[in-house]
Design a protein around this motif. Structure first.
Motif, mmCIF file in Angstrom:
data_model
loop_
_atom_site.group_PDB
_atom_site.id
_atom_site.type_symbol
_atom_site.label_atom_id
_atom_site.label_comp_id
_atom_site.label_asym_id
_atom_site.label_seq_id
_atom_site.Cartn_x
_atom_site.Cartn_y
_atom_site.Cartn_z
ATOM 1 N N ASP A 250 0.845 -1.194 0.000
ATOM 2 C CA ASP A 250 0.000 0.000 0.000
ATOM 3 C C ASP A 250 0.878 1.242 0.000
ATOM 4 O O ASP A 250 2.109 1.175 0.086
ATOM 5 C CB ASP A 250 -0.952 -0.006 1.200
ATOM 6 N N ALA A 251 0.236 2.405 -0.076
ATOM 7 C CA ALA A 251 0.971 3.662 -0.190
ATOM 8 C C ALA A 251 1.869 3.909 1.016
ATOM 9 O O ALA A 251 3.004 4.382 0.874
ATOM 10 C CB ALA A 251 -0.019 4.815 -0.363
ATOM 11 N N ASP A 252 1.397 3.593 2.218
ATOM 12 C CA ASP A 252 2.199 3.824 3.424
ATOM 13 C C ASP A 252 3.478 2.985 3.408
ATOM 14 O O ASP A 252 4.555 3.477 3.775
ATOM 15 C CB ASP A 252 1.375 3.507 4.674
ATOM 16 N N SER A 253 3.354 1.728 2.984
ATOM 17 C CA SER A 253 4.528 0.858 2.942
ATOM 18 C C SER A 253 5.528 1.337 1.889
ATOM 19 O O SER A 253 6.740 1.376 2.125
ATOM 20 C CB SER A 253 4.109 -0.587 2.642
ATOM 21 N N PHE A 254 5.020 1.722 0.710
ATOM 22 C CA PHE A 254 5.909 2.198 -0.349
ATOM 23 C C PHE A 254 6.572 3.519 0.061
ATOM 24 O O PHE A 254 7.749 3.746 -0.226
ATOM 25 C CB PHE A 254 5.141 2.368 -1.655
ATOM 26 N N LYS A 255 5.819 4.375 0.726
ATOM 27 C CA LYS A 255 6.396 5.630 1.216
ATOM 28 C C LYS A 255 7.542 5.341 2.176
ATOM 29 O O LYS A 255 8.600 5.985 2.117
ATOM 30 C CB LYS A 255 5.319 6.470 1.915
ATOM 31 N N TRP A 256 7.345 4.378 3.061
ATOM 32 C CA TRP A 256 8.396 4.012 4.024
ATOM 33 C C TRP A 256 9.631 3.510 3.286
ATOM 34 O O TRP A 256 10.763 3.908 3.615
ATOM 35 C CB TRP A 256 7.859 2.940 4.976
ATOM 36 N N VAL A 257 9.444 2.639 2.283
ATOM 37 C CA VAL A 257 10.575 2.095 1.527
ATOM 38 C C VAL A 257 11.333 3.217 0.820
ATOM 39 O O VAL A 257 12.572 3.290 0.879
ATOM 40 C CB VAL A 257 10.094 1.040 0.503
ATOM 41 N N PHE A 258 10.612 4.121 0.151
ATOM 42 C CA PHE A 258 11.272 5.209 -0.570
ATOM 43 C C PHE A 258 12.033 6.132 0.391
ATOM 44 O O PHE A 258 13.153 6.569 0.101
ATOM 45 C CB PHE A 258 10.238 6.021 -1.357
ATOM 46 N N THR A 259 11.425 6.434 1.538
ATOM 47 C CA THR A 259 12.065 7.319 2.522
ATOM 48 C C THR A 259 13.351 6.703 3.050
ATOM 49 O O THR A 259 14.393 7.378 3.135
ATOM 50 C CB THR A 259 11.099 7.603 3.692
ATOM 51 N N ARG A 260 13.290 5.416 3.388
ATOM 52 C CA ARG A 260 14.481 4.763 3.930
ATOM 53 C C ARG A 260 15.523 4.536 2.831
ATOM 54 O O ARG A 260 16.726 4.512 3.092
ATOM 55 C CB ARG A 260 14.097 3.430 4.579
ATOM 56 N N PHE A 261 15.069 4.375 1.586
ATOM 57 C CA PHE A 261 16.008 4.246 0.471
ATOM 58 C C PHE A 261 16.836 5.527 0.326
ATOM 59 O O PHE A 261 18.072 5.471 0.188
ATOM 60 C CB PHE A 261 15.245 3.964 -0.821
ATOM 61 N N LEU A 262 16.177 6.689 0.362
ATOM 62 C CA LEU A 262 16.911 7.943 0.274
ATOM 63 C C LEU A 262 17.856 8.123 1.455
ATOM 64 O O LEU A 262 18.963 8.660 1.306
ATOM 65 C CB LEU A 262 15.935 9.122 0.196
#
Length: 301
Positions: A250-262
């Motif tokens: 979901d959007a929350d999980s993908f947001k978390w992945v992108f944030t931690r990726f950066l």
């Protein structure tokens, strides 16, 4: 209960004109060839639950080991397998009421064989038919056991997720440049994780102009999707920048992945991020990436 005919195995062949009894059980509690387990006791518990639903008892039969002592295979059979030898007392081995119960062995062929192959424990043989009538289904006991195995699976998943987290935490401490982060659900189960070693982080600093995000890979044991962010090097070969696991796509999980990726990449955004059209991704991308242009990949079937 179903009456089957021409269905008894004998030395790998079918013997005609013999009757077998079998009871339909809900598919999630029915063994099948190729089914995987994490350990022997989990498989034994699963087969016992199936046996209760069918109306028979299970007896552990033979265990074979490799030369090094590791288990090679284990056979679980109906307690009416085989025949009584002369002078031998027939007992089921059950002691629920404090005493052993007599049982008449009639050569029943119902069984499963567990086989350890390449580190994986699987069912490689399964025979469901019995040459004797089955007792009535013990619904209450079955429901109790079904609840127990559900809890057992949850314990295994929690135990393995803790091992996973501890292992990656150790890598983050002992390996220079290794990045790891994770998150858990309200019940303590692993919900998100991301990791990248020093080599892939250096690769991103050189080849991170365009990044592809792919959430299409999934596992079948823990219901977590494996995702990756990748790019292309100057030889036009794919290079992986990080790996991640998410329990919810979901959007929350993908947001978390992108944030931690950066965070893993020192805050450096790519020029382009290429994704599929999963509903949660377009919502998450603009919340994290302020410079990168978002483009959809071309799906070819």
């Amino acid at each position: 209960m179903t009456l089957l005919t021409d269905n008894i195995e004998h030395n790998g062949k079918r013997t005609p004109n013999e009757e077998e009894f079998c009871r339909d059980v809900e598919s999630k509690f029915t063994p099948y060839v190729g089914q995987e387990f994490l350990e022997i006791e989990e498989a034994v518990t699963f087969y016992r639950i199936y046996a209760v639903a069918c109306g028979f008892d299970v007896r552990k039969y033979t265990t074979k080991r490799w030369r090094g002592g590791e288990i090679k295979s284990k056979l679980l059979v109906c307690n009416r397998e085989g025949f009584k030898h002369k002078g031998q007392l027939e007992c089921s081995g059950r002691q629920d009421s404090g005493r052993r119960h007599k049982v008449r062995r009639v050569g029943c062929k119902a069984r499963i064989r567990l086989f350890m192959r390449n580190g994986e424990l699987i069912i490689d043989r399964f025979h469901s038919g019995h040459n004797h009538e089955l007792v009535s289904a013990r619904d209450r006991e079955f429901q109790k056991l079904a609840c127990n195995i559900t809890n057992y699976h949850k314990m295994i998943i929690l135990y393995n997720s803790r091992m996973f987290v501890d292992h990656f935490k150790e890598l983050a401490v002992n390996r220079p440049g290794f990045f790891f982060d994770y998150d858990v659900d309200s019940d303590g189960s692993l919900s998100k994780a991301i990791w990248a070693d020093g080599i892939v982080r250096r690769n991103y600093s050189v080849f991170g102009d365009a990044v592809s995000f792919d959430p299409m890979y999934s596992t079948n044991k823990y219901d977590m999707a494996f995702t990756s962010l990748t790019g292309v090097d100057h030889h036009k070969r794919s290079v992986t920048f990080c790996g991640a696991l998410v329990a919810h796509e979901d959007a929350d999980s993908f947001k978390w992945v992108f944030t931690r990726f950066l965070a893993a990449m020192g805050g450096k955004e790519p020029n382009y991020i290429i994704t599929d059209q999963d509903a949660g991704i377009p919502k998450a991308v603009p919340l994290v990436f302020k410079i990168a242009r978002h483009r959809y990949c071309m799906c070819i079937s």
